[in-house]
Write a protein that holds these residues in place. Structure first.
Motif, PDB file in Angstrom:
ATOM      1  N   PRO A 122     -37.705  -0.227  12.167  1.00  0.00           N
ATOM      2  CA  PRO A 122     -37.461  -1.116  11.022  1.00  0.00           C
ATOM      3  C   PRO A 122     -38.077  -0.596   9.730  1.00  0.00           C
ATOM      4  N   SER A 123     -39.137   0.224   9.825  1.00  0.00           N
ATOM      5  CA  SER A 123     -39.741   0.749   8.611  1.00  0.00           C
ATOM      6  C   SER A 123     -38.864   1.802   7.954  1.00  0.00           C
ATOM      7  N   VAL A 124     -37.883   2.302   8.695  1.00  0.00           N
ATOM      8  CA  VAL A 124     -36.958   3.295   8.139  1.00  0.00           C
ATOM      9  C   VAL A 124     -35.759   2.593   7.527  1.00  0.00           C
ATOM     10  N   ILE A 125     -35.042   1.833   8.339  1.00  0.00           N
ATOM     11  CA  ILE A 125     -33.901   1.055   7.833  1.00  0.00           C
ATOM     12  C   ILE A 125     -34.084  -0.381   8.291  1.00  0.00           C
ATOM     13  N   SER A 126     -34.395  -1.238   7.356  1.00  0.00           N
ATOM     14  CA  SER A 126     -34.650  -2.637   7.717  1.00  0.00           C
ATOM     15  C   SER A 126     -33.366  -3.438   7.838  1.00  0.00           C
ATOM     16  N   ASP A 127     -32.264  -2.945   7.233  1.00  0.00           N
ATOM     17  CA  ASP A 127     -31.031  -3.719   7.247  1.00  0.00           C
ATOM     18  C   ASP A 127     -30.042  -3.236   8.303  1.00  0.00           C
ATOM     19  N   LEU A 128     -30.465  -2.322   9.185  1.00  0.00           N
ATOM     20  CA  LEU A 128     -29.589  -1.888  10.271  1.00  0.00           C
ATOM     21  C   LEU A 128     -29.864  -2.759  11.486  1.00  0.00           C
ATOM     22  N   PRO A 129     -28.821  -3.318  12.089  1.00  0.00           N
ATOM     23  CA  PRO A 129     -29.041  -4.205  13.245  1.00  0.00           C
ATOM     24  C   PRO A 129     -29.553  -3.416  14.452  1.00  0.00           C
ATOM     25  N   ASP A 130     -29.806  -4.126  15.538  1.00  0.00           N
ATOM     26  CA  ASP A 130     -30.350  -3.502  16.746  1.00  0.00           C
ATOM     27  C   ASP A 130     -29.259  -2.757  17.514  1.00  0.00           C
ATOM     28  N   LYS A 131     -29.718  -1.758  18.265  1.00  0.00           N
ATOM     29  CA  LYS A 131     -28.857  -1.077  19.244  1.00  0.00           C
ATOM     30  C   LYS A 131     -29.403  -1.414  20.621  1.00  0.00           C
ATOM     31  N   ILE A 132     -28.601  -2.060  21.436  1.00  0.00           N
ATOM     32  CA  ILE A 132     -29.037  -2.517  22.754  1.00  0.00           C
ATOM     33  C   ILE A 132     -28.325  -1.670  23.800  1.00  0.00           C
ATOM     34  N   GLU A 133     -29.091  -0.833  24.513  1.00  0.00           N
ATOM     35  CA  GLU A 133     -28.510   0.050  25.520  1.00  0.00           C
ATOM     36  C   GLU A 133     -28.693  -0.539  26.912  1.00  0.00           C
ATOM     37  N   MET A 134     -27.635  -0.494  27.693  1.00  0.00           N
ATOM     38  CA  MET A 134     -27.670  -1.056  29.044  1.00  0.00           C
ATOM     39  C   MET A 134     -26.994  -0.097  30.012  1.00  0.00           C
ATOM     40  N   LYS A 135     -27.574   0.030  31.194  1.00  0.00           N
ATOM     41  CA  LYS A 135     -26.945   0.797  32.273  1.00  0.00           C
ATOM     42  C   LYS A 135     -26.132  -0.181  33.123  1.00  0.00           C
ATOM     43  N   GLN A 136     -24.894   0.148  33.325  1.00  0.00           N
ATOM     44  CA  GLN A 136     -24.029  -0.667  34.158  1.00  0.00           C
ATOM     45  C   GLN A 136     -23.792   0.091  35.465  1.00  0.00           C
ATOM     46  N   LEU A 137     -24.442  -0.368  36.547  1.00  0.00           N
ATOM     47  CA  LEU A 137     -24.324   0.308  37.830  1.00  0.00           C
ATOM     48  C   LEU A 137     -23.101  -0.187  38.578  1.00  0.00           C
ATOM     49  N   CYS A 138     -22.289   0.748  39.035  1.00  0.00           N
ATOM     50  CA  CYS A 138     -21.047   0.420  39.729  1.00  0.00           C
ATOM     51  C   CYS A 138     -21.085   0.996  41.139  1.00  0.00           C
ATOM     52  N   ASN A 139     -20.451   0.301  42.071  1.00  0.00           N
ATOM     53  CA  ASN A 139     -20.315   0.811  43.438  1.00  0.00           C
ATOM     54  C   ASN A 139     -19.023   1.605  43.564  1.00  0.00           C
ATOM     55  N   LEU A 140     -19.032   2.520  44.520  1.00  0.00           N
ATOM     56  CA  LEU A 140     -17.812   3.230  44.867  1.00  0.00           C
ATOM     57  C   LEU A 140     -16.995   2.407  45.863  1.00  0.00           C
ATOM     58  N   THR A 141     -15.689   2.577  45.820  1.00  0.00           N
ATOM     59  CA  THR A 141     -14.867   2.051  46.911  1.00  0.00           C
ATOM     60  C   THR A 141     -14.978   3.011  48.092  1.00  0.00           C
ATOM     61  N   THR A 142     -14.500   2.595  49.246  1.00  0.00           N
ATOM     62  CA  THR A 142     -14.544   3.469  50.427  1.00  0.00           C
ATOM     63  C   THR A 142     -13.760   4.746  50.187  1.00  0.00           C
ATOM     64  N   GLU A 143     -12.618   4.626  49.514  1.00  0.00           N
ATOM     65  CA  GLU A 143     -11.810   5.816  49.209  1.00  0.00           C
ATOM     66  C   GLU A 143     -12.598   6.780  48.323  1.00  0.00           C
ATOM     67  N   GLN A 144     -13.276   6.263  47.305  1.00  0.00           N
ATOM     68  CA  GLN A 144     -14.077   7.124  46.434  1.00  0.00           C
ATOM     69  C   GLN A 144     -15.207   7.798  47.212  1.00  0.00           C
ATOM     70  N   ALA A 145     -15.892   7.022  48.058  1.00  0.00           N
ATOM     71  CA  ALA A 145     -17.033   7.568  48.798  1.00  0.00           C
ATOM     72  C   ALA A 145     -16.607   8.701  49.722  1.00  0.00           C
ATOM     73  N   THR A 146     -15.456   8.553  50.363  1.00  0.00           N
ATOM     74  CA  THR A 146     -14.994   9.595  51.280  1.00  0.00           C
ATOM     75  C   THR A 146     -14.635  10.865  50.522  1.00  0.00           C
ATOM     76  N   LEU A 147     -13.934  10.728  49.408  1.00  0.00           N
ATOM     77  CA  LEU A 147     -13.593  11.892  48.593  1.00  0.00           C
ATOM     78  C   LEU A 147     -14.857  12.560  48.065  1.00  0.00           C
ATOM     79  N   TYR A 148     -15.807  11.743  47.642  1.00  0.00           N
ATOM     80  CA  TYR A 148     -17.073  12.262  47.108  1.00  0.00           C
ATOM     81  C   TYR A 148     -17.776  13.122  48.159  1.00  0.00           C
ATOM     82  N   GLN A 149     -17.894  12.595  49.385  1.00  0.00           N
ATOM     83  CA  GLN A 149     -18.597  13.331  50.429  1.00  0.00           C
ATOM     84  C   GLN A 149     -17.877  14.625  50.779  1.00  0.00           C
TER      85      GLN A 149
END
Length: 992
Positions: free
Chosen positions: A737-764
């Motif tokens: 905020p001491s650099v740019i006080s008028d810039l809004p926040d940046k909120i970073e989030m990790k979205q964890l996803c599961n593989l389907t069975t088809e994806q898991a088999t191809l992956y392995q």
């Protein structure tokens, strides 16, 4: 072509089976329910002739299967775009009867070393070879134990491994690397399967290597001993057998790693005037190290506490103390007591014990030492005191001070951050051992370093040197320094500079009249800092976040310094993509600057170039031309050389990095938002350009900083590096905020996803294929294989259709796509707009019709093939409040040079694995002009290499922040074991 596989069943039998690669094309249609014979397994009578097995067998295996047939082994993975006849559909585990051949473990090395025409060894059989080598190492080193077990109703004598220390670590590494195919015969946990297999290998190979003559043995023990080298099963008196089994258990508890308790040594330093050091003896729980039982309690026979772990705790303690005394002879004195509980030492003895503590730890003992032992912040070092006239603010207004100004200095010796008096130095010099009590605390002093420090003070305690030489000394790069510099105290402008916060001591500076921009407060501070360095003739790195205006600050510096007096031209080196931007920005903000672009086939050279550039203030060229025309550019004396996007010289051995380091200039500046992307050597390259020699040679830098920080996480080394680079790196981030006080926040989030069975088999399948091929490759072939595999795995994580390239439907087959749809549902429901980035342009083209149909809306797609006119039109329409709500972009084409502040959601569909590139793409929305908080979501498949590399990315970000305050090729340099750990599919990857 056959692929030969191996496994060990639950009974410990080593089995071999094989697939014939010619058979899958002849597989019939859907098979009825039930356990059927494997349709393309090699018949046992054919296999036994090749592997020379001893008997035919049949085993039931759970294998990844389609509706009509088992999936081909990973060694036979074909290009999915050309495998037209291969079965398709949903994959699941299905049981098949497989003809197999029993093999003696002793015959396995010969099988692996033989040339088998028309055969390829599967990864599971190769793994059994590695496990056999492990078993041989254990037997050769005597790290095996005889034991008595009951198999059904029959007792059996077996040899088992005694794992401890490095053997335990090797077991864990093998467990984590074990191919899934090795578990196809049973449903046990990986550790159980591996232990059963290792036990079977150890038992069989130990029997064959024993040659002891046991003919004189008698009774039950004799029968057991004979059974260890002959037939495993034997008969005997049941009571005697059970007594023997108990005695063997007691023996096992005395072997490191086999007992639930281990001996612990805790050293207590003397307090007040007490001269004695005490080594306390304890027993420690292996599973819960916080549980400690004193030797006094052991001798008091506190059965309620101890007997739940071992039957004979006193015998265990005595045996362990005896074993420890062979490593640390000082313990012999305690063993003269019938009930040893502690050892009393003098200071010299304590130092000997401390010196041997690491050997005790390696031998499997626990050692608890005082917290001060080995702490580098209490090491002996140098303290530098310097005095300079004036302040940083004065330097920006005057030109009479530069890096060659003479500075008064004084060296002192310090312990940690405490300066030592003459009396204390004399006491340290007179001490007989390196342990000395000083100012109420015990400290360890390296006597050689102490002598070197005292000798230095006698020769060079005070004097004068140039500011630049003193700066190097302060950074620890002085040629004659025998000790590290632990503290620097400087006054005046030099103190402001060395503090690393010179910009905070400077009054903000405005550019000259006529400059076409009003600088923000942080930009005025940046201009003051650049001016300060310019007056001194020192180089620097302006490392502001992208979007904070590094360009306008540099142009303001050029305009300001040239308004004062005539100067030689400045050479600006930048990527070709931003040459036009620099031209336009210079014309817009500093129209008084005369700008020349050195580019194109008609560019000048030699004397013509020298004569031409004298007419200009700013000469712009590109990195390739700086290397190609280096001889001509070296002949010109520049006012300053500026590198924009200085990460282009992060490889210090590259041609363009060497070329720009060879240019002659009064000052050198680097502009980059990412001074460290992957390795600290990149920072060395940038800093060595800005101030040559400031960090020493590259080899010295690696030994002193890069290896300790990157490999060991050494925060002290990182702090020293910050102290050296801090004066020359100005780093501001948009989230401050001491650099740019008028810039809004940046909120970073990790979205964890599961593989389907088809994806898991191809992956392995992709993972197993790589691990099977990588062992036989090196150099460029290995790097290419790793990168190709990483790309395939990322495609699998996105969607099976992307890897298969068959144009099939996207719906319902990818956990990541399902999560993307959920996020976009929410974005559209809120009336917001979103940017969706993918690195795969082809997959983006496949996504467009799917997302358009799914959300009944236009989805523009910007990629590398989008013409400039269409690109500009897409951006303009998206920025319009009534324009499209979803904007799909390829990361390379849309990750830089765009302003897309209409979006307040950024979704990274797949990970680029270079944090700087991802952050640049995010900055299309998170930049000046954005009025709403920006939500950034990075979709990552749980349990896959995406999640594991995400942790590495965070480590790399932490590395950059550690040393400055804030590519994929690095993956190819990982070891095979590291790659195996990286790509292994975790159990939690597949969704319910």
């Amino acid at each position: 072509m056959w692929v030969v596989h191996g496994l060990c069943d639950s009974g410990g039998r080593l089995l071999v089976w094989a697939e014939d690669s010619e058979l899958p094309a002849r597989i019939p249609g859907r098979a009825p329910a039930g356990v059927l014979g494997h349709p393309f397994a090699v018949p046992a009578h054919e296999l036994i002739d090749v592997v020379d097995g001893v008997a035919a067998a049949s085993v039931e295996l759970a294998l990844p299967s389609f509706a009509s047939a088992p999936m081909s082994s990973p060694e036979l993975v074909r290009d999915p775009l050309t495998a037209g006849s291969a079965p398709r559909g949903k994959l699941r585990l299905r049981r098949w009867q497989v003809p197999a051949v029993s093999l003696y473990p002793d015959d396995l090395p010969a099988l692996l070393g033989a040339e088998l025409p028309g055969c390829r060894i599967g990864s599971d059989l190769r793994f059994l070879g590695e496990l056999t080598d492990f078993a041989d190492d254990l037997i050769t080193g005597g790290r095996v134990l005889p034991t008595l077990v009951f198999e059904g109703d029959r007792p059996a004598a077996r040899w088992i491994p005694a794992l401890s220390g490095s053997d335990s670590a090797r077991f864990v590494a093998l467990r984590d690397a074990m191919p899934h195919a090795l578990r196809a015969a049973n449903d046990d946990a990986p550790e159980t399967v591996l232990r059963t297999t290792l036990n079977a290998l150890v038992d069989d190979r130990a029997r064959n290597r024993l040659e002891a003559d046991l003919t004189d043995a008698r009774g039950t023990a004799a029968a057991w001993l004979n059974a260890l080298t002959g037939e495993a099963h034997f008969d005997g008196d049941r009571a005697q057998l059970r007594a023997l089994a108990r005695r063997l258990e007691t023996w096992h508890t005395g072997v490191p790693g086999q007992s639930p308790l281990r001996t612990c040594f805790r050293l207590h330093a003397p307090e007040d005037d007490d001269p004695d050091w005490i080594v306390e003896f304890l027993l420690q729980s292996v599973d819960d190290p916080g549980v400690l039982i004193s030797a006094q309690d052991v001798w008091a026979d506190n059965t309620q506490v101890l007997r739940r772990w071992v039957d004979q705790p006193q015998e265990l303690l005595l045996a362990e103390l005896g074993r420890a005394s062979r490593i640390c002879p000082e313990l012999d004195g305690a063993l003269r007591s019938s009930h040893p509980s502690e050892l009393v030492l003098d200071t010299e003895g304590a130092y000997e014990f401390l010196s041997r503590a690491a050997h005790l730890d390696q031998a499997g003992f626990a050692v608890l030492l005082p917290s001060w032992w080995g702490r580098s912040q209490r090491e002996l070092g140098l303290k530098l005191n310097a005095t300079s006239a004036g302040t940083a603010g004065a330097v920006t207004k005057e030109s009479g001070i530069d890096k060659n100004a003479l500075i008064d200095y004084r060296w002192e010796l310090a312990l940690g951050n405490e300066t030592l008096s003459k009396e204390e130095l004399a006491e340290l010099a007179a001490a007989k051992v390196p342990l000395v009590r000083m100012r109420g605390r015990w400290v360890q002093v390296d006597r050689k370093r102490l002598a070197a420090g005292l000798a230095m003070l006698e020769q060079d305690a005070t004097g004068r040197m140039s500011a630049l030489d003193l700066i190097k000394q302060a950074g620890g790069e002085g040629e004659q320094q025998p000790l590290p510099v632990v503290e620097v105290n400087a006054t005046g402008w030099l103190g402001d500079l060395l503090s690393g916060q010179a910009d905070q001591h400077l009054e903000p500076v405005d550019p000259p009249a006529g400059f076409g921009a009003t600088l923000r407060p942080y930009q005025r501070r940046g201009l003051a800092w650049l001016t300060f360095l310019s007056r001194l003739g020192l180089g620097g790195c302006l490392a502001d976040d992208m979007g904070l205006g590094k360009t306008v600050q540099l142009l303001a510096l050029e305009a300001l310094t040239r308004a004062e007096r005539s100067r030689p031209p400045t050479l600006l080196v930048c990527p070709m993509s931003v040459v036009g931007n620099w031209q336009r920005e210079a014309e817009r903000f500093a129209p008084g600057l005369r700008v020349h672009v050195h580019h194109g086939g008609g560019r000048l050279s030699g004397e013509d170039l020298r004569d031409e550039v004298e007419r200009y203030d700013l000469v712009i060229t590109t990195y390739p031309l700086a290397a190609r025309d280096s001889e001509a550019l070296r002949e010109i004396r520049w006012e300053r050389v500026v590198l924009d996007e200085a990460q282009n010289i992060k490889n210090s051995n590259s041609r363009q990095a060497k070329a720009v380091r060879g240019l002659s200039a009064r000052q050198r500046l680097a502009l980059t938002g990412t001074p460290v992307e992957n390795r600290l050597a990149e920072l060395w390259s940038v800093m060595d350009f800005a101030n040559p020699g400031i960090l020493g040679s590259l080899s010295t830098f690696r030994a002193r900083y890069a290896v300790p920080v990157e490999r060991d996480g050494d925060t002290d080394a990182a702090a020293r590096l910050r102290r050296i680079t801090g004066p020359f790196v100005l780093r501001r981030v948009k989230t401050d905020p001491s650099v740019i006080s008028d810039l809004p926040d940046k909120i970073e989030m990790k979205q964890l996803c599961n593989l389907t069975t088809e994806q898991a088999t191809l992956y392995q399948a992709v993972v197993d294929d790589m691990l099977a091929r990588i062992a036989d490759s090196d150099g460029m072939e290995r790097r290419g294989l790793v990168l190709a595999t990483m790309s395939k795995l990322k495609q699998v994580c996105n969607h099976p259709a992307q890897l298969l390239g068959d144009g099939s439907s996207l719906a319902g087959r990818s956990g990541k796509l399902a999560r993307l749809e959920e996020l976009l549902d929410s974005v559209l429901a809120e009336g917001d707009k979103a940017l969706v980035f993918t690195q795969f342009a082809e997959f983006g083209g496949h996504l467009v019709p799917h997302l358009s149909a799914r959300f009944d809306t236009e989805v523009p797609f910007l990629h590398g093939g989008t013409p400039k006119k269409a690109r500009d039109a897409m951006v303009e329409r998206f920025q319009d409040p009534d324009g499209p709500r979803i904007f799909l972009l390829s990361l390379k084409a849309g990750g830089t040079g765009l302003t897309l502040t209409a979006a307040n959601h950024v979704i990274h569909l797949d990970r680029w694995w270079n944090p700087a590139v991802e952050d640049q793409a995010t900055d299309r929305a998170f930049r000046i002009g954005q009025r709403r908080d920006v939500q950034v979501r990075k979709l990552t498949c749980i349990g896959t290499l995406e999640e594991k590399i995400d942790r590495m990315i965070e480590d790399k970000k932490a590395l950059a922040q550690l040393v400055v305050g804030s590519g994929e090729n690095w993956l190819t340099e990982l070891s095979t074991q590291q790659l195996r750990e990286l790509v292994t599919l975790d159990a939690e990857a597949i969704g319910a």
